[in-house]
Design a protein around this motif. Structure first.
Motif, short mmCIF file in Angstrom:
data_model
loop_
_atom_site.label_atom_id
_atom_site.label_comp_id
_atom_site.label_asym_id
_atom_site.label_seq_id
_atom_site.Cartn_x
_atom_site.Cartn_y
_atom_site.Cartn_z
N ASN A 251 0.99 -1.09 -0.04
CA ASN A 251 0.07 -0.04 -0.12
C ASN A 251 0.99 1.38 -0.15
O ASN A 251 0.56 2.16 -0.55
N ILE A 266 -10.13 6.44 0.16
CA ILE A 266 -10.30 6.30 1.64
C ILE A 266 -10.90 7.94 2.14
O ILE A 266 -10.06 8.77 2.22
N PRO A 269 -10.26 6.45 7.57
CA PRO A 269 -9.26 5.45 7.69
C PRO A 269 -9.92 4.57 8.91
O PRO A 269 -10.43 4.86 9.75
N ASP A 274 -4.41 2.36 6.22
CA ASP A 274 -5.55 3.48 5.67
C ASP A 274 -4.83 4.58 5.96
O ASP A 274 -4.81 5.51 5.14
N SER A 277 -1.71 5.29 4.39
CA SER A 277 -1.87 5.75 2.92
C SER A 277 -2.37 7.10 2.99
O SER A 277 -1.88 7.78 1.90
#
Length: 447
Positions: A251, A266, A269, A274, A277
């Motif tokens: 990711n 996203i 998160p 998440d 990222s």
């Protein structure tokens, strides 16, 4: 630090790909972007190191490069270098698939396949072989397989068959040895099997009207059957590899290369990946404040994660907050022994223009060179710092090391002799100066 380094130079290469044998002794302009990241490199090395050992290879002799390229490929070139495309990591769904690919490429190195192919090329001087090699060059440079195929069509069937049979043999041996390396490390070869099945399913291996002897690799179904049989016959219990860490690095690559897609995907998160990222996506799209806000939360949750501190240092440094970035890089450096983090900390200190950092910069770079002895960045910054301090001898010697890495032998010899003469005046010797000059003189004699 996610570094994008453009590589554009004339190369004479032999390439072993997972999917085909690509050989060329023709000079070609090769332009690729090499990505460097301490976290990703540490992850890949953590698994590949044991593969190299069972292949009776010194892990420190092999370098793995991550190439920004969406095509799912991996290959060996230039002797002991493994190149992995970002597209291959994107296609891998498990760490077992990725390490299966690395094991396959390791088998090409351990088997001395590149040297043997070089010998075969040298022994064949017919036009058909050079048509094949030229096809390789065109395909590599233009990403246009049709262009390569058009050139290849000019050769005779018999001559092609000889070289391509050799490639099929090497690929089969590499598959077999890859499975052996994996089994010795208690890693399932199902990863290699599933990746090969994925290639076949996605038609990445041509299945057109070409005859088998024209293929540059074994038919996918043949290789899959062999791997499947070997995997089924193994009764060893395999260990589970860290899936979470694999997902993090996968990711991370995706977020750096596709930040806007991440932001649109996203909204809120749900987990660490998440949030990580989103840090990267906000940073890459210019929202530094939001990136710092999220990463500070992550750091409170994972204080000992060096790569969070490293990323924060990168974000701060690239937004002009040099002094704050130095603090973040220092935290990262305390927590992991990474050449890349040491180099980035040294660069941040250098950019601060604070002379009080000079000795620390020198220490950091020398530490980094003990890990990565052929770091051009380290040698160049070391030369710059020694020059700033007025240390002419070590400036010249460091510059000579940098010149040697770029194969500028005239400058390397000049700077080595300069360093040696300066030290001689102080009644000191410089064995490394002599070694560089001796190496260059030997190189000139062999031409």
């Amino acid at each position: 630090m996610f570094l994008f380094n453009k590589i554009k130079k004339v190369l004479v290469v032999t390439v072993f790909s997972l999917f085909c044998l690509t050989t060329t002794s023709i000079s070609t302009s090769y332009a690729k972007t090499v990505i460097r990241d301490a976290e990703i490199e540490a992850y890949i090395k953590s698994y590949s190191r044991d593969i190299f050992k069972v292949a009776i290879l010194n892990p420190s002799d092999i370098t793995i490069f991550l190439i920004e390229d969406e095509s799912p490929n991996a290959f060996v070139a230039g002797g002991m270098n493994i190149f992995i495309h970002t597209g291959l990591i994107e296609m891998c769904e498990t760490p077992e698939e990725l390490i299966g690919v690395i094991a396959h490429e390791t088998a090409h190195i351990a088997g001395g396949h590149l040297a043997r192919i070089h010998s075969q090329i040298e022994n064949s001087k017919n036009n058909v072989l050079y048509s094949l090699l030229l096809a390789t060059v065109v395909g590599l440079g233009s990403k246009n397989s049709q262009a390569g195929t058009a050139i290849l069509a000019g050769g005779t069937e018999t001559s092609k068959r000889g070289l391509l049979h050799y490639s099929r043999t090497q690929e089969s041996v590499a598959d077999s040895n890859a499975i052996r390396y994996l089994e010795k490390n208690n890693i399932s070869s199902e990863g290699l099997l599933s990746f090969m099945e994925k290639l076949e399913k996605n038609s990445l291996l041509p299945e057109s009207s070409q005859a088998e002897h024209l293929r540059t690799h074994p038919l996918s179904k043949n290789r899959i059957e062999i791997i499947k049989n070997r995997t089924a016959s193994s009764n060893k219990k395999s260990k589970k590899l860290d899936r979470v860490k694999f997902d993090i690095i996968k990711n991370k690559i995706y977020s750096f290369l596709n930040p806007r897609k991440v932001l649109s995907k996203i909204k809120r998160p749900n987990n660490f990946i998440d949030s990580y990222s989103l840090v990267i996506a906000n940073y890459k799209t210019g929202n530094t404040e939001k990136a710092i806000e999220i990463i500070d939360i992550l750091i409170t949750e994972q204080k000992n994660n060096p790569y969070l501190h490293e990323l924060k240092g990168e974000i701060l440094r690239n937004s002009g907050q040099i002094n704050k970035s130095i603090l973040a890089y220092k935290e990262a450096n305390k927590k992991v022994n990474s050449a890349l983090i040491k180099i980035e900390l040294a660069k941040a200190m250098s950019e601060s223009n604070n002379p009080l950092y000079d000795n620390q910069i020198i220490d950091l770079l020398n530490e980094s060179l003990r890990i990565e002895k052929n770091s051009l960045t380290s040698w160049k910054l070391l030369a710059k710092t020694y020059k700033k301090q007025g240390n002419e001898a070590l400036f010249r010697l460091s510059q000579a090391e940098a010149d040697l890495l770029t194969r500028d032998f005239i400058k390397a010899k000049f700077n080595s002799k300069k360093a040696e003469n300066i030290l001689k005046e102080k009644q000191k010797t410089c064995q490394r100066c002599k070694d560089i000059v001796s190496f260059i003189e030997k190189q000139s004699k062999t031409k």
